[in-house]
Write an enzyme that holds these catalytic residues in place. Structure first.
Site, PDB file in Angstrom:
ATOM      1  N   CYS A 239     -13.931  30.102 -59.557  1.00 17.23           N
ATOM      2  CA  CYS A 239     -13.541  31.490 -59.287  1.00 17.23           C
ATOM      3  C   CYS A 239     -12.074  31.550 -58.871  1.00 17.23           C
ATOM      4  O   CYS A 239     -11.337  32.458 -59.270  1.00 17.23           O
ATOM      5  CB  CYS A 239     -14.405  32.099 -58.183  1.00 17.23           C
ATOM      6  SG  CYS A 239     -16.153  32.213 -58.590  1.00 17.23           S
TER       7      CYS A 239
ATOM      8  N   CYS B  26     -16.094  29.350 -54.287  1.00  8.83           N
ATOM      9  CA  CYS B  26     -16.281  28.912 -55.679  1.00  8.83           C
ATOM     10  C   CYS B  26     -14.955  28.439 -56.274  1.00  8.83           C
ATOM     11  O   CYS B  26     -14.032  29.237 -56.456  1.00  8.83           O
ATOM     12  CB  CYS B  26     -16.855  30.089 -56.475  1.00  8.83           C
ATOM     13  SG  CYS B  26     -16.777  29.928 -58.261  1.00  8.83           S
TER      14      CYS B  26
END
Length: 105
Positions: A34, A31
């Site tokens: 993230c 991600c």
């Protein structure tokens, strides 16, 4: 202090085993957002040592926890107080917003 890694097995004991507020970052290695918020979470962990617990849950390895807390998009950051979720943030967040929410919990 660094954010601690929690798993399905260690989550409940860590969250309910403290009187401090807990910030949990639900994330995954694949991600992009993230990876962008990861250093912010680590800064919050270092700045709140002794005042709050900061943890990370890799949803790729702990899908049960993601389901349990309704994590449908990542990053999702949840603040827990007394073992219960009290605040949920989805997507990239400003450090100040997270720090203030953690302090208020």
């Amino acid at each position: 202090m660094k954010a601690i890694a929690l798993t399905t097995e260690s989550f409940d004991a860590a969250i309910s085993g403290t009187t401090q507020p807990v910030l949990v970052d639900f994330w995954a290695d694949w991600c992009g957002p993230c990876k962008m918020i990861g250093p912010v979470v680590e800064e919050i962990a270092a700045e709140n040592e002794g005042k709050a617990l900061v943890a990370k849950v890799d949803i790729s390895d702990n899908i049960e926890l993601a389901r349990r807390f309704g994590v449908q998009a990542i990053p999702t950051l949840i603040i827990f107080k007394d073992g219960k979720p009290v605040n949920v943030f989805r997507g990239l967040q400003d450090k100040r917003v997270l720090t203030e929410a953690l302090a208020a919990a």
